[in-house]
Enzyme design. Structure first.
Site, PDB file in Angstrom:
ATOM      1  N   ASP A   1      -2.139  -0.708   5.826  1.00 29.35           N
ATOM      2  CA  ASP A   1      -2.456  -0.084   7.112  1.00 29.35           C
ATOM      3  C   ASP A   1      -3.939   0.171   7.365  1.00 29.35           C
ATOM      4  OD1 ASP A   1      -2.754   2.111   5.262  1.00 29.35           O
ATOM      5  OD2 ASP A   1      -2.458   3.479   6.945  1.00 29.35           O
TER       6      ASP A   1
ATOM      7  N   ASP B   1       0.853  -1.177   0.000  1.00 32.25           N
ATOM      8  CA  ASP B   1       0.000   0.000   0.000  1.00 32.25           C
ATOM      9  C   ASP B   1       0.906   1.249   0.000  1.00 32.25           C
ATOM     10  OD1 ASP B   1      -2.249   1.778   0.586  1.00 32.25           O
ATOM     11  OD2 ASP B   1      -1.519   1.763   2.651  1.00 32.25           O
ATOM     12  N   PHE B   2       0.335   2.406  -0.330  1.00 36.60           N
ATOM     13  CA  PHE B   2       1.148   3.624  -0.371  1.00 36.60           C
ATOM     14  C   PHE B   2       0.953   4.478   0.885  1.00 36.60           C
ATOM     15  CE2 PHE B   2       2.117   8.023  -1.568  1.00 36.60           C
ATOM     16  CZ  PHE B   2       3.418   7.856  -2.032  1.00 36.60           C
ATOM     17  N   ASP B   3      -0.211   5.111   1.025  1.00 32.80           N
ATOM     18  CA  ASP B   3      -0.435   6.043   2.134  1.00 32.80           C
ATOM     19  C   ASP B   3      -0.445   5.314   3.474  1.00 32.80           C
ATOM     20  OD1 ASP B   3      -1.217   8.846   0.910  1.00 32.80           O
ATOM     21  OD2 ASP B   3      -2.210   7.336  -0.320  1.00 32.80           O
TER      22      ASP B   3
END
Length: 262
Positions: free
Chosen positions: A199, A14-16
């Site tokens: 997250d 995932d990124f954020d």
């Protein structure tokens, strides 16, 4: 953590909040320096495939990641940019269905946007409802409207950090995105190992699927709990965990991940 020796890896991030710290202005999100270094190392190995999978639009997330040889997924995996640049979307039938779904939820989204402090982010295939600046007095109204969205057939709603992600198409979400990535990358979870790091609730569904296939999950931060997943505190902790897994892999992996610390 199960380091899964003797297998090739498909790494999905995932990124954020995972590769990038959560920031007050989502437009300012940047790839964490240590994560950037680890991703570049992983991408150099012929035994690895590396992907970033975000709920952001594909153009948005691709503009934040300049690493050769990786897969970049937007809209939770409905759209992919393959290594070398080609892009693949869900197809014309999905585009037509999307328009129907958008019209159906438009009145609810308009009502949500009328609440002071609520911001609607249109990502085409999904809609993010940001409520960081909303008053606690609007909580019951927000929850009522979001429940109306959840009750719509084919609509999925995932919680994030002071945001709710509304997936407009059935078959959306990052779990489906990972399965599509496996097909695009030519990876069979029965023979090769997936490591997924994320997250939020959308990531949690994907992590559970990866674990069911014998892979490994890494939860970043404290917003979700997934049994049998490894937990780290933030992007720097994620980078260390990935180094541990890579260092435990067989010597056929080119080089050592410790080289990137020099």
């Amino acid at each position: 953590m199960n380091y899964m020796l003797g297998k090739r890896f498909l790494w999905v991030f995932d990124f954020d909040g995972t590769l990038s710290p959560i920031v007050p202005d989502r437009n300012e999100a940047r790839l964490h320096r240590e994560c950037d270094r680890v991703l570049r190392f992983l991408a150099r190995s012929p035994w690895n495939r590396v992907a970033i999978l975000s709920s952001r639009t594909l153009d948005d997330v691709a503009s934040r990641v300049d690493i050769p040889g990786i897969f970049v997924g937007g809209a939770s995996g409905l759209e992919w940019e393959l290594p070398g640049g080609p892009r693949i979307g869900p197809g014309a039938a999905s585009e037509d269905l999307l328009e129907v779904k958008r019209r159906a939820v438009s009145p609810i989204l308009k009502e949500l946007s009328s609440i002071p402090g609520v911001e609607i982010e249109d990502k085409k295939w999904s809609v993010a409802v940001h409520y960081r600046n909303a008053s606690s007095r609007s909580f019951r109204k927000r929850m009522s409207l979001l429940q109306r969205l959840r009750d719509r057939i084919g609509i999925k709603v995932f919680r994030g950090h002071e945001v709710v992600e509304v997936q407009l198409l059935g078959g959306g979400g990052k779990s489906a995105g990972v399965r599509r990535l496996c097909r695009l990358a030519g990876r069979d979870p029965a023979w090769e190992r997936i490591v997924y790091a994320g997250d939020d609730e959308n990531d949690a569904v994907a992590i559970r699927w990866v674990l069911s296939k014998g892979g490994a999950g890494i939860v970043v931060g404290n917003r979700i709990t997934v049994p049998r997943a490894h937990h780290v505190e933030g992007p720097a902790g994620l980078a260390r965990a990935v180094r541990d897994i890579a260092d435990a892999a067989p010597s056929r992996e080119t080089g050592s991940v410790m080289e990137i610390q020099a």
